[in-house]
Design a protein around this motif. Structure first.
Motif, short mmCIF file in Angstrom:
data_model
loop_
_atom_site.label_atom_id
_atom_site.label_comp_id
_atom_site.label_asym_id
_atom_site.label_seq_id
_atom_site.Cartn_x
_atom_site.Cartn_y
_atom_site.Cartn_z
N PHE A 60 0.83 -1.20 0.00
CA PHE A 60 0.00 0.00 0.00
C PHE A 60 0.87 1.26 0.00
CE2 PHE A 60 -3.42 -2.63 2.31
CZ PHE A 60 -4.07 -2.91 1.11
N GLU A 61 1.91 1.26 0.82
CA GLU A 61 2.80 2.43 0.89
C GLU A 61 3.57 2.61 -0.41
OE1 GLU A 61 4.73 5.80 2.35
OE2 GLU A 61 2.91 4.76 2.99
N VAL A 62 4.03 1.49 -0.99
CA VAL A 62 4.72 1.57 -2.28
C VAL A 62 3.81 2.19 -3.33
CG1 VAL A 62 5.78 0.23 -4.16
CG2 VAL A 62 6.21 -0.41 -1.77
N LEU A 63 2.56 1.74 -3.37
CA LEU A 63 1.59 2.26 -4.33
C LEU A 63 1.32 3.74 -4.08
CD1 LEU A 63 -0.50 1.90 -6.60
CD2 LEU A 63 -2.11 1.09 -4.84
N HIS A 89 -9.27 -0.16 -0.13
CA HIS A 89 -8.17 0.74 0.21
C HIS A 89 -7.14 0.78 -0.92
CE1 HIS A 89 -5.32 3.00 2.51
NE2 HIS A 89 -4.47 2.00 2.62
N GLY A 90 -6.78 -0.38 -1.45
CA GLY A 90 -5.82 -0.44 -2.54
C GLY A 90 -6.32 0.26 -3.79
N LEU A 91 -7.57 0.04 -4.12
CA LEU A 91 -8.16 0.68 -5.30
C LEU A 91 -8.23 2.19 -5.12
CD1 LEU A 91 -10.97 -1.91 -6.04
CD2 LEU A 91 -8.92 -1.53 -7.41
N ASN A 92 -8.54 2.64 -3.90
CA ASN A 92 -8.59 4.07 -3.64
C ASN A 92 -7.21 4.71 -3.72
OD1 ASN A 92 -11.36 4.22 -3.28
ND2 ASN A 92 -11.27 3.90 -1.07
#
Length: 223
Positions: A60-63, A89-92
């Motif tokens: 998530f932080e990398v993204l 969360h990932g998609l957002n």
């Protein structure tokens, strides 16, 4: 085309990398989030396949850091988590697709291929430059009605050029698409591949044009 795979499970990473390489892709494999963040900041990728549960920095932080830099490379997130909140969360954060573990390699290949169509060919399955046609699904070039036989390096150079119509690409940019992180990128070698490609395109209404000091452009020649 070059893909970044970030997965800390070594056996799974090897299996996924081999599956993607078997389709003709150049695949860089990393196993932690910090290394992934550095690679995404300095290298060019057509797609990134990013595990959520990474050491040192999670996916998530990398993204989030990738999107904060304004990079639009498509990202397929891999996760063992089944919680809908995690997927949302990932998609957002800017993920383009999500795949839960365990998964079939054929499904992952199909999802990567779909992201490549979107990012490289604008959603189309084929890219054309005069009589030269590139089919992303089969990863094949045809020239006129004939299949064009290419080495893997020649293929990578021609893919990079046809995916960027009207855009001059420097030798350094092409080298970044042709060579992986574990290989020594050689701008001089690009001259050799371009020379070989010109021979294979000779006699047809398509050519690789040199812009001295700038790079190369794939161009449809008018009759």
């Amino acid at each position: 085309m070059r893909v970044l795979l970030v997965e800390d499970h070594l056996q799974l990473a090897e299996s996924v990398a081999q599956a993607l390489k078997s389709t003709g892709l150049t695949v860089d494999v990393l196993h932690d989030g910090v290394a992934a963040d550095l690679a995404l900041a300095s290298e060019e990728y057509a797609v990134a396949v990013l595990d959520v549960g990474l050491p040192r920095m999670d996916g998530f932080e990398v993204l989030a850091r990738l999107r904060a830099r304004g990079k639009t490379v498509p990202v397929l997130m891999l996760t063992a988590r089944s919680d809908v909140k995690d997927r949302v969360h990932g998609l957002n954060l800017g993920a383009d697709d999500y795949l839960a573990k365990p998964f079939e390699l054929t499904e992952l290949e199909a999802r990567v291929k779909a992201l490549l169509r979107r990012s490289v060919l604008g959603g189309e399955r084929q890219q054309r430059c005069g009589p030269l046609v590139y089919d992303l699904d089969t990863r094949r070039f045809t020239l006129g009605e004939e299949l064009l036989t290419l080495t893997s390096r020649e293929q990578a150079v021609l893919e990079a050029l046809i995916a960027r119509p009207g855009r001059v690409m420097s030798k350094e940019q092409l080298a970044a698409q042709v060579f992986g992180l574990d290989e020594e990128a050689s701008a001089d070698a690009i001259e050799i591949y371009v020379h070989r490609l010109r021979k294979k395109l000779d006699g047809h209404a398509v050519a690789i044009v040199t812009f001295r000091g700038l790079g190369y452009l794939l161009e449809h020649k008018d009759a």
